[in-house]
Design a protein around this motif. Structure first.
Motif, PDB file in Angstrom:
ATOM      1  N   GLN A 150      71.280  31.035-107.129  1.00 21.49           N
ATOM      2  CA  GLN A 150      71.928  29.830-107.636  1.00 21.49           C
ATOM      3  C   GLN A 150      71.029  29.050-108.581  1.00 21.49           C
ATOM      4  O   GLN A 150      71.514  28.359-109.487  1.00 21.49           O
ATOM      5  CB  GLN A 150      72.365  28.938-106.465  1.00 21.49           C
ATOM      6  CG  GLN A 150      73.470  29.545-105.623  1.00 21.49           C
ATOM      7  CD  GLN A 150      73.928  28.598-104.518  1.00 21.49           C
ATOM      8  OE1 GLN A 150      73.356  27.526-104.319  1.00 21.49           O
ATOM      9  NE2 GLN A 150      74.951  29.006-103.791  1.00 21.49           N
ATOM     10  N   GLN A 151      69.736  29.166-108.394  1.00 22.50           N
ATOM     11  CA  GLN A 151      68.778  28.464-109.250  1.00 22.50           C
ATOM     12  C   GLN A 151      68.327  29.318-110.432  1.00 22.50           C
ATOM     13  O   GLN A 151      67.543  28.846-111.262  1.00 22.50           O
ATOM     14  CB  GLN A 151      67.545  28.035-108.438  1.00 22.50           C
ATOM     15  CG  GLN A 151      67.807  26.909-107.459  1.00 22.50           C
ATOM     16  CD  GLN A 151      68.661  27.337-106.286  1.00 22.50           C
ATOM     17  OE1 GLN A 151      68.608  28.493-105.856  1.00 22.50           O
ATOM     18  NE2 GLN A 151      69.457  26.413-105.763  1.00 22.50           N
ATOM     19  N   GLU A 152      68.814  30.559-110.506  1.00 19.34           N
ATOM     20  CA  GLU A 152      68.422  31.500-111.561  1.00 19.34           C
ATOM     21  C   GLU A 152      66.900  31.574-111.680  1.00 19.34           C
ATOM     22  O   GLU A 152      66.326  31.532-112.768  1.00 19.34           O
ATOM     23  CB  GLU A 152      69.064  31.115-112.901  1.00 19.34           C
ATOM     24  CG  GLU A 152      70.590  31.166-112.859  1.00 19.34           C
ATOM     25  CD  GLU A 152      71.219  30.902-114.213  1.00 19.34           C
ATOM     26  OE1 GLU A 152      70.469  30.521-115.143  1.00 19.34           O
ATOM     27  OE2 GLU A 152      72.438  31.070-114.341  1.00 19.34           O
ATOM     28  N   THR A 153      66.273  31.697-110.519  1.00 22.10           N
ATOM     29  CA  THR A 153      64.815  31.633-110.428  1.00 22.10           C
ATOM     30  C   THR A 153      64.292  32.798-109.598  1.00 22.10           C
ATOM     31  O   THR A 153      64.904  33.201-108.610  1.00 22.10           O
ATOM     32  CB  THR A 153      64.378  30.299-109.776  1.00 22.10           C
ATOM     33  OG1 THR A 153      64.776  29.211-110.622  1.00 22.10           O
ATOM     34  CG2 THR A 153      62.867  30.253-109.556  1.00 22.10           C
ATOM     35  N   ASP A 154      63.159  33.329-110.017  1.00 21.08           N
ATOM     36  CA  ASP A 154      62.401  34.286-109.223  1.00 21.08           C
ATOM     37  C   ASP A 154      61.060  33.651-108.853  1.00 21.08           C
ATOM     38  O   ASP A 154      60.364  33.115-109.728  1.00 21.08           O
ATOM     39  CB  ASP A 154      62.125  35.577-110.006  1.00 21.08           C
ATOM     40  CG  ASP A 154      63.349  36.468-110.135  1.00 21.08           C
ATOM     41  OD1 ASP A 154      64.297  36.301-109.337  1.00 21.08           O
ATOM     42  OD2 ASP A 154      63.348  37.342-111.025  1.00 21.08           O
ATOM     43  N   ILE A 155      60.720  33.691-107.578  1.00 28.60           N
ATOM     44  CA  ILE A 155      59.398  33.268-107.131  1.00 28.60           C
ATOM     45  C   ILE A 155      58.598  34.535-106.859  1.00 28.60           C
ATOM     46  O   ILE A 155      59.042  35.411-106.106  1.00 28.60           O
ATOM     47  CB  ILE A 155      59.478  32.393-105.876  1.00 28.60           C
ATOM     48  CG1 ILE A 155      60.280  31.114-106.158  1.00 28.60           C
ATOM     49  CG2 ILE A 155      58.068  32.030-105.382  1.00 28.60           C
ATOM     50  CD1 ILE A 155      60.489  30.232-104.936  1.00 28.60           C
ATOM     51  N   VAL A 156      57.442  34.631-107.483  1.00 27.40           N
ATOM     52  CA  VAL A 156      56.597  35.814-107.347  1.00 27.40           C
ATOM     53  C   VAL A 156      55.282  35.406-106.683  1.00 27.40           C
ATOM     54  O   VAL A 156      54.611  34.471-107.132  1.00 27.40           O
ATOM     55  CB  VAL A 156      56.321  36.463-108.715  1.00 27.40           C
ATOM     56  CG1 VAL A 156      55.307  37.599-108.578  1.00 27.40           C
ATOM     57  CG2 VAL A 156      57.619  36.993-109.322  1.00 27.40           C
ATOM     58  N   ILE A 157      54.946  36.101-105.612  1.00 28.44           N
ATOM     59  CA  ILE A 157      53.664  35.899-104.923  1.00 28.44           C
ATOM     60  C   ILE A 157      52.885  37.197-105.076  1.00 28.44           C
ATOM     61  O   ILE A 157      53.323  38.249-104.605  1.00 28.44           O
ATOM     62  CB  ILE A 157      53.863  35.579-103.431  1.00 28.44           C
ATOM     63  CG1 ILE A 157      54.810  34.394-103.250  1.00 28.44           C
ATOM     64  CG2 ILE A 157      52.515  35.307-102.765  1.00 28.44           C
ATOM     65  CD1 ILE A 157      55.247  34.167-101.805  1.00 28.44           C
TER      66      ILE A 157
END
Length: 228
Positions: A150-157
């Motif tokens: 929904q946020q059109e976001t990828d979080i990468v760790i």
């Protein structure tokens, strides 16, 4: 389980348990607003944890982690020496504080990163102690991808495990092929090493640390992403 400290990321918009021997790199250098960089102070190893908030890549979930790994290889000038060994999905039990519509994956891969050691750039010499090894530093990458649709976001760790010492490099010289099933959430199939080697121990330690981060990863303020 490693000793951990619950810390606030991105001004408190995200919280997570981080191994206590990692410290905030912004105390020493400037860090981009979309990143949190944590440095390992427990040994002489050049280890870091980088947490990034990125635009969602236009790839399906199965290929998105590889797309971010390829971008990291590009930044490291390692495109020609990068290999994905496995990509496995996280179960809901592994990311208990994230909504059900959020998916997560863990990629294990390798890169040979020349840019951190420019004195070796262009060298054709091979170090040999019974094995022929590339002169470029050998790096194992653990990359966790959290997808927020929904946020059109990828979080990468991402976490790196460097193998510069010759004994350590020899301990992982027998890296095998990726898991054929793609279902192994551990490192056994990706790294068929004999138990007790220094390299295997370091990789397993990093994987446990990454699991702790994911299991505690909580978004406290969704306004961080500019949407709901």
């Amino acid at each position: 389980m490693p000793s951990v400290t619950s810390i606030k990321l991105f001004g408190g918009a995200i919280t997570a348990d981080i191994p206590s021997h990692f410290i905030d790199a912004s105390q020493f250098r400037q860090v981009p607003d979309h990143q949190e960089v944590l440095l390992d102070t427990s040994s002489k190893e050049d280890r870091s944890i980088i947490i990034e908030i990125l635009e969602r890549v236009p790839e399906n979930d199965n290929n998105a982690a590889k797309a971010h790994f390829d971008a990291l290889a590009h930044d490291n000038e390692a495109e020609d020496n990068a290999q994905v060994l496995s990509v496995v999905p996280c179960s809901t039990e592994e990311i208990p504080h994230l909504p059900n519509n959020v998916s997560a994956y863990i990629l294990t891969g390798t890169q040979q990163v020349v840019k951190f050691y420019p004195r070796r750039r262009g060298s054709e010499d091979l170090v040999s102690t019974g094995h022929a090894l590339s002169p470029a530093p050998f790096v194992v990458i653990l990359l966790a991808l959290i997808r927020l649709p929904q946020q059109e976001t990828d979080i990468v760790i991402s976490m790196n495990i460097d193998f510069i010492d010759m004994d350590d490099m020899l301990s992982v010289a027998c890296l095998g092929a990726p898991s054929e099933t793609g279902t192994d959430t551990g490192l056994t199939s990706a790294f068929p090493l004999s138990g007790g080697t220094g390299g295997a121990t370091r990789i397993e330690k990093a994987r446990r640390e990454l699991n702790v981060i994911l299991s505690s990863f909580t978004i406290q303020d969704w306004g961080l992403f500019g949407g709901q």
